[in-house]
Design a protein around this motif. Sequence first.
Motif, short mmCIF file in Angstrom:
data_model
loop_
_atom_site.label_atom_id
_atom_site.label_comp_id
_atom_site.label_asym_id
_atom_site.label_seq_id
_atom_site.Cartn_x
_atom_site.Cartn_y
_atom_site.Cartn_z
N ASN A 1 6.50 2.21 0.08
CA ASN A 1 7.94 2.32 -0.09
C ASN A 1 7.29 3.56 -0.97
OD1 ASN A 1 6.50 -0.89 -1.13
ND2 ASN A 1 9.20 -0.27 -1.33
N PRO A 2 8.80 4.38 -1.35
CA PRO A 2 8.95 5.36 -2.01
C PRO A 2 7.49 5.27 -2.80
CG PRO A 2 10.28 5.94 0.34
CD PRO A 2 9.66 4.08 -0.10
N THR A 3 7.36 7.43 -2.99
CA THR A 3 7.55 7.38 -4.30
C THR A 3 7.88 7.59 -5.68
OG1 THR A 3 6.21 9.08 -3.97
CG2 THR A 3 5.21 6.96 -4.20
N GLY A 4 9.36 8.45 -5.10
CA GLY A 4 10.20 8.50 -5.74
C GLY A 4 11.73 7.95 -5.90
N ALA A 5 13.11 8.84 -5.61
CA ALA A 5 14.59 8.21 -5.79
C ALA A 5 14.92 9.46 -4.14
CB ALA A 5 14.76 8.83 -6.47
N PHE A 6 13.70 8.32 -3.16
CA PHE A 6 13.85 8.63 -1.95
C PHE A 6 14.63 7.74 -1.17
CE2 PHE A 6 10.74 11.94 -3.91
CZ PHE A 6 11.57 12.96 -3.91
N MET A 7 15.00 8.10 -0.07
CA MET A 7 14.63 6.83 0.69
C MET A 7 13.51 7.04 2.51
SD MET A 7 18.02 6.13 1.74
CE MET A 7 18.51 5.70 3.40
N ALA A 8 13.25 5.61 2.59
CA ALA A 8 11.87 5.90 3.37
C ALA A 8 12.03 6.43 4.41
CB ALA A 8 11.90 4.08 3.63
N PRO A 9 10.74 7.12 4.71
CA PRO A 9 10.56 8.13 5.57
C PRO A 9 10.60 7.22 7.27
CG PRO A 9 8.74 7.97 4.36
CD PRO A 9 9.43 7.77 3.74
N ASP A 10 11.13 8.10 8.41
CA ASP A 10 10.81 6.75 9.54
C ASP A 10 9.67 6.35 9.59
OD1 ASP A 10 11.50 6.93 12.35
OD2 ASP A 10 9.21 7.36 12.14
N PHE B 1 0.82 -1.26 -0.09
CA PHE B 1 0.29 0.43 0.24
C PHE B 1 1.26 1.21 0.02
CE2 PHE B 1 -2.86 3.15 1.60
CZ PHE B 1 -4.11 2.66 0.87
N ALA B 2 0.93 1.17 -0.71
CA ALA B 2 2.12 2.87 -1.33
C ALA B 2 1.65 4.01 -0.78
CB ALA B 2 2.47 3.26 -2.63
N SER B 3 1.17 4.28 -0.79
CA SER B 3 0.75 5.78 -0.42
C SER B 3 -0.34 5.91 -0.10
CB SER B 3 1.07 6.59 -1.40
OG SER B 3 0.46 8.18 -1.10
N ILE B 4 -1.19 7.20 0.35
CA ILE B 4 -2.75 7.64 1.70
C ILE B 4 -3.13 8.44 0.56
CG2 ILE B 4 -2.44 6.59 3.82
CD1 ILE B 4 -2.13 9.37 5.00
N ASN B 5 -2.33 9.24 -0.13
CA ASN B 5 -2.27 9.63 -1.31
C ASN B 5 -2.56 9.56 -2.29
OD1 ASN B 5 -2.12 11.94 -3.62
ND2 ASN B 5 -1.31 13.13 -2.46
N GLU B 6 -3.69 8.85 -3.54
CA GLU B 6 -4.22 8.35 -4.50
C GLU B 6 -3.75 9.43 -5.84
OE1 GLU B 6 -8.59 7.48 -6.87
OE2 GLU B 6 -8.54 8.89 -4.99
N SER B 7 -2.82 10.02 -6.21
CA SER B 7 -2.88 10.34 -6.99
C SER B 7 -1.43 9.71 -6.66
CB SER B 7 -3.00 11.75 -7.43
OG SER B 7 -2.74 11.71 -6.50
N GLN B 8 -0.73 9.71 -6.05
CA GLN B 8 1.10 9.35 -5.62
C GLN B 8 0.75 7.58 -6.28
OE1 GLN B 8 2.04 10.31 -2.12
NE2 GLN B 8 3.03 12.56 -2.97
#
Length: 324
Positions: A189-198, A143-150
């Motif tokens: 999982n992050p949706t870009g070239a980022f490290m996972a947040p806390d 479940f990647a994100s709670i933001n639908e567009s992301q």
Amino acid sequence: MDGDQAFVHQMDSEPTGFSRTLARHGLKLVRGNTSILQVNLGLLCNQTCGHCHLNAGPGKTEVMTRQTANQIAAWARGAPFETIDITGGAPEMNPDIVTIVETFADLAPKLIFRSNLSALNSGGREHLMDLLKSLKVTVVASFASINESQADAQRGDGVFRASIAALKKLNALGYGRPETGLELNLVSNPTGAFMAPDQAQTEKRFRQMLERKWGITFNHLFSFSNAPLGRFRRWLERSGNLSAYLKKLADGFNPCAVDGVMCRTLVSVSWDGYLYDCDFNLARGLPMGGSRVHVTDMIGRPERGCPIATADHCYTCTAGAGFT
């Protein structure tokens, strides 16, 4: 030189290679007690997620046969594991999934089923949900994100709403509710070239939002960085982010995370029955311990102290809090 070969060359030629980083810290990556058997049922999936390290998707022909599943089951009976972890692709799409779940449920105290949720919520798979419930299988859901567009940008149009519908059905069956013993865990999982947040903060945010907006509950959330492999690696290359992302992972190396990485306690079996130290090594074509071994050649579990095959994607599992 094809894409994978070029990647091997690039990673092995870097001056800050993972094996050299281990050596600088006086560390070795070897097996402990192998208690988890991960079974990858294949690359067939109803999604083409942008972060997928396996390049899974529709039309893929790499699918585990019943014969291979039976060979794995025979090995597991003689080398008992504490946990069996079913993954993919989308394991729901394997034509023998019901038989495989029923077989593996008898072979270990705990059975994990990894779902992308949208596959579980399509094709009339309510019977599969009922089976998972009856066998008290732990569901681990992407479940990647709670933001639908992301979420849809990473996993495909309409996937977010299908995932919400699947979570509601699982909750209705008792999953994610502490009094039932039916465990539902989410993976973000992050949706870009980022490290996972806390992870703790991410879990708190997801829990509050999912319950407030949709009445959805779950047990735990795991927040992981994406491995620079497969489709995600190609996106990093196209977007010009590959070198910076690899450096970010390497700079985040945490020697304290090495002891807890999953490859020390897990063995992964591919759809064709060959063994790997983890699912990332499977994606990279790095066989267990560097030698190509089929499940039918195994007697007992992998031994303690055996070396683990590594490459620089291993920084993903040792950056920051690690990836277990």
